[in-house]
Design a protein around this motif. Structure first.
Motif, PDB file in Angstrom:
ATOM      1  N   PHE A 139      37.793  29.901  43.569  1.00  0.00           N
ATOM      2  CA  PHE A 139      38.847  30.909  43.711  1.00  0.00           C
ATOM      3  C   PHE A 139      38.327  32.279  43.286  1.00  0.00           C
ATOM      4  O   PHE A 139      37.604  32.397  42.298  1.00  0.00           O
ATOM      5  N   GLU A 140      38.676  33.289  44.041  1.00  0.00           N
ATOM      6  CA  GLU A 140      38.384  34.669  43.687  1.00  0.00           C
ATOM      7  C   GLU A 140      39.665  35.467  43.823  1.00  0.00           C
ATOM      8  O   GLU A 140      40.476  35.204  44.710  1.00  0.00           O
ATOM      9  N   VAL A 141      39.834  36.436  42.945  1.00  0.00           N
ATOM     10  CA  VAL A 141      41.033  37.253  42.980  1.00  0.00           C
ATOM     11  C   VAL A 141      40.605  38.716  43.111  1.00  0.00           C
ATOM     12  O   VAL A 141      39.771  39.198  42.361  1.00  0.00           O
ATOM     13  N   ASP A 142      41.163  39.387  44.104  1.00  0.00           N
ATOM     14  CA  ASP A 142      40.954  40.825  44.270  1.00  0.00           C
ATOM     15  C   ASP A 142      42.320  41.488  44.183  1.00  0.00           C
ATOM     16  O   ASP A 142      43.266  41.051  44.832  1.00  0.00           O
ATOM     17  N   PHE A 143      42.399  42.532  43.383  1.00  0.00           N
ATOM     18  CA  PHE A 143      43.662  43.251  43.247  1.00  0.00           C
ATOM     19  C   PHE A 143      43.619  44.495  44.100  1.00  0.00           C
ATOM     20  O   PHE A 143      42.632  45.233  44.107  1.00  0.00           O
ATOM     21  N   ILE A 144      44.687  44.748  44.830  1.00  0.00           N
ATOM     22  CA  ILE A 144      44.788  45.946  45.657  1.00  0.00           C
ATOM     23  C   ILE A 144      45.301  47.065  44.775  1.00  0.00           C
ATOM     24  O   ILE A 144      46.347  46.946  44.123  1.00  0.00           O
ATOM     25  N   LYS A 145      44.585  48.140  44.748  1.00  0.00           N
ATOM     26  CA  LYS A 145      45.006  49.300  43.943  1.00  0.00           C
ATOM     27  C   LYS A 145      46.127  50.033  44.663  1.00  0.00           C
ATOM     28  O   LYS A 145      46.292  49.920  45.866  1.00  0.00           O
ATOM     29  N   ASP A 146      46.879  50.775  43.905  1.00  0.00           N
ATOM     30  CA  ASP A 146      47.982  51.564  44.484  1.00  0.00           C
ATOM     31  C   ASP A 146      47.479  52.397  45.643  1.00  0.00           C
ATOM     32  O   ASP A 146      46.416  52.998  45.598  1.00  0.00           O
ATOM     33  N   LEU A 147      48.254  52.457  46.684  1.00  0.00           N
ATOM     34  CA  LEU A 147      47.848  53.214  47.892  1.00  0.00           C
ATOM     35  C   LEU A 147      48.119  54.677  47.722  1.00  0.00           C
ATOM     36  O   LEU A 147      48.990  55.205  47.247  1.00  0.00           O
TER      37      LEU A 147
END
Length: 115
Positions: A107-115
């Motif tokens: 499992f890998e987790v990537d967080f999307i930063k605020d647009l």
């Protein structure tokens, strides 16, 4: 559980492998909701102590299956399944035989930063 049109019903508590669990029944109706693919019924078991997802029972007519989450792994503070066991069971959840065992990893987790 959050799909539009899903009928949810609280069915009380059960002993699930030695842990007290709340039961949530989910019913899906593909004849009324295009986002539902089957008319299966699911019973989800959540630990009353901390809300952890312990497993579920599903009715795929004409048979039932019991799925137990046996091991977990944590990635970036999010808990994922590591090992699951799937059993054929009767309508009461009594195990008849082991159908499959699943192991998950990578499992890998990537967080999307605020647009």
């Amino acid at each position: 559980l959050k799909d539009a049109g899903t009928q949810l019903e609280y069915e009380g508590r059960i002993d699930f492998n030695g842990q007290e669990a709340d039961i949530i029944k989910a019913t899906y109706q593909p004849d009324k909701h295009a986002n539902h693919s089957t008319s299966d019924q699911w019973w989800y078991y959540f630990a009353t102590s901390d809300g952890a997802f312990l497993g579920c029972k599903v009715y795929h007519p004409p048979t039932y299956a019991l799925i137990e989450n046996v091991m977990f792994q944590e990635v970036e503070d999010i808990q994922f399944q590591k090992r699951r066991m799937s059993y054929r069971c009767d309508s009461l959840g009594n195990k008849q035989y082991l159908r499959a065992e699943f192991w998950y990893e990578g499992f890998e987790v990537d967080f999307i930063k605020d647009l």
